[in-house]
Design an enzyme around this catalytic site. Structure first.
Site: not given
Length: 198
Positions: A31, A53, A61
């Site tokens: 990522y 988000e 995350w």
């Protein structure tokens, strides 16, 4: 690791420390190398990032990243038009979906945000978000993770503009994470190999 500068990976490339926290987190490295900080355009694509988000708030995350395909399946590939039509029955279905984070408030906000986005003209969400991108040379390049802000005047303004249009779970910190992820700012550290790629 929070105050560290870049760290070398097993391939010898220098990366932001969060992109190389452990070998078991190779998802983070991919990522970091291929998505984070690269420009994202398109209303549906940006809507997806707003939603992810928001779901990330209070969580790692990595937790969201590893469930992203589940989120896409659950939320009709984050098609604004489709999610805006979700009903109370859809909301109940999502609360029972093990492929996503089953947080009632965040699920409701995702549906509500689709309706807010659907009320905008085509391309308006993209234009609105990108209008808050600061000048690329307007701030120093971060050398360590502690040099990276959590909130900026631009993210505060973006948060306010989104909320004015009915979006939820878009506080200034979440708005700044969106700006980082979607390439409005380049917060890869100075010596990170991905910084040059951008």
């Amino acid at each position: 690791m929070s105050g560290q500068g870049v760290v070398p990976g097993p391939d010898g490339l220098l990366r932001c420390p969060w992109g190389l926290e452990a070998e078991t987190m190779a998802d983070y490295r991919v990522y970091h190398d291929t998505e984070w900080g690269r420009p994202v355009h398109g209303d549906d694509a940006l809507y997806e990032r707003i939603c992810l988000e928001a779901f990330q708030s209070g969580l790692s995350w990595l937790t969201i990243l590893r469930r992203r395909e589940g989120f896409r399946a659950a939320f009709a590939d984050f098609s604004i038009a489709k999610v805006a039509e979700f009903t109370e029955a859809d909301e109940q279905r999502l609360i029972g979906d093990p492929g996503i984070i089953r947080n009632r408030a965040k699920i409701a906000a995702t549906i509500s945000n689709a309706r807010a986005a659907a009320a905008l003209a085509p391309g308006e969400l993209d234009e609105l978000i990108w209008s808050h991108a600061p000048a690329p040379d307007g701030r120093p390049v971060p050398r360590t993770a502690t040099d990276v802000a959590a909130i900026t005047p631009e993210s505060t303004a973006l948060s306010r503009d989104l909320k004015t249009r009915g979006f939820r779970f878009v506080g200034p910190t979440t708005a700044y994470a969106l700006m980082q992820a979607c390439g409005l700012v380049n917060d890869h550290l100075a010596d990170c190999h991905s910084r040059d790629a951008l």
